[in-house]
Design an enzyme around this catalytic site. Sequence first.
Site, PDB file in Angstrom:
ATOM      1  N   HIS A 190       0.834  -1.200   0.000  1.00 52.47           N
ATOM      2  CA  HIS A 190       0.000   0.000   0.000  1.00 52.47           C
ATOM      3  C   HIS A 190       0.869   1.250   0.000  1.00 52.47           C
ATOM      4  CE1 HIS A 190      -2.906  -2.933   1.687  1.00 52.47           C
ATOM      5  NE2 HIS A 190      -3.813  -2.171   1.102  1.00 52.47           N
ATOM      6  N   ASP A 262      -4.800  -6.199  -7.318  1.00 51.93           N
ATOM      7  CA  ASP A 262      -4.959  -5.493  -6.060  1.00 51.93           C
ATOM      8  C   ASP A 262      -5.173  -4.014  -6.422  1.00 51.93           C
ATOM      9  OD1 ASP A 262      -5.101  -5.066  -3.346  1.00 51.93           O
ATOM     10  OD2 ASP A 262      -3.183  -5.995  -2.879  1.00 51.93           O
TER      11      ASP A 262
END
Length: 516
Positions: A190, A262
């Site tokens: 992330h 993702d």
Amino acid sequence: MTAPHLTGAGTDLRRDILTTLLPGFDGAEAPAWVIRRLEDGLGGVCLFGQNVASAEQLLALNTQLRAANPLAVIAIDEEGGDVTRLFYDRGAPYPGNALLGRIDDPALTERVARAVGEALAATGCTVTFAPDVDVNSNADNPVIGVRSFGTDASLAARHAAAWVRGVQSTGVAASAKHFPGHGDTDGDSHLVLPVVDVPLEVLRERELVPFAAAIAAGTRTIMTSHLLLPRLDAEQPATLSSRIVHGLLRGELGFEGVIVTDALDMQGASGVHGIPEAAVRALVAGCDLLCIGSDNTDDQLDEIVAAIEFAVDSGRLPVDRVREAAARVRELASTAPALPAAVDAIALEPVHSGDELARIAGAFEVSDAASGRLGASDRIGTVVRVDTVANIAVGVAPWGPFAVELVPGAPTWLDTAHVVALTAGTPLDDPRSLAGPVLVMGKDLHRHPFAVDAITALRAVRDDVVIVDLGWPSDDRAVADIATFGASRLVGEALIAFVAERLAAEPVDAVPAEAT
């Protein structure tokens, strides 16, 4: 491999491009632009905790979304553990992967996954981005940890297959993640682009084993990871690498379902190129459904669509690649479970017996010292709650015994203990002044220096301190006296029962690590 039949694709390239996109949005109601985009062919949406206010609200929302596009994918990150969206306000009533792996009963794993699928089908969701089949080979992993079934590839494989079978028995599609494996990292994709510098032989023997098992079990989708694997592709992260997506996943492993990325707003995917360019590269690499993020906008989708159209016009992205991806997404959506007319919110909550809680607690790892210290008193004097910055995947969902507190009538010894908060900015006062015994509770404690310092200070002046790690402990277990390998609400219930049983009891032998 033969491309799937292009059912419903038509000749409208723009509609096909939209079908490959899976944005998120903020709030419990769908913005007008999301409904309009769905009517124009948008592939679906990804729901997060911010989109869920209640079971009834979620079913109404999903009914509206699927009415706008009957072939919309309604995806959600419901892993049945620390990562929960359906129970984001109160923690998940499931054990989580790491504990399921420690118990090592695939039939139990299948039952848990079936319960997750039934709850999702009852609220109108069609795909869950689960199970996490990463082999957590690095105890310092900041983003996988207890989301993994364990450190052993064969164990992860049998539970990956069981989880896929269980959830897909309800009609909800599974998504094994994060290909080709996010377990051997100490970085969070992330925030950064983690590097896994191992040869393909190691991946085949470790990371790829549970993915192969999930594929054999029939997983409908697989999610890619934003990792750099320089031995396979020194330039592109896995999500954007044709060698990894097309060559390894499609070619070597023979996966024919939907490959979903993702979230492309993560630094590991778009930190260098930006989201529109990352979307183009993901499609070129062989991905079919592009998860954009958790809070996207209409203008952002315009930019992504324009970038993909330009890539097609310039010859960089073959039009057949777009059509193939859109066809796979439509085929996936066409098998979704039917929308129910109503939902019974109470029925979504499984009821667990004392024996079931004991079985979960039996998979905790407990030191002799912890058992002795708990058995020397009839109550907990002080609970030190260690709050660290949650990783983005978990978010701020309530955890452990503190989640149990939110359920009316739930039994907890926190009612009589003095609770002290410990964060990086609020150190403990004089450790000697705390009423004993002292129970310290946090997650992944060894990874946070402020927590380790506070624990060291407590242990230096007291002999009634018990450290409970509800995350993934260090390999040497130097910090944790009790490791629960999970922080879901159900784990909190099991921990409460476990501690209550040992208070005012004779010291007991440690629960062995392999206990089932």
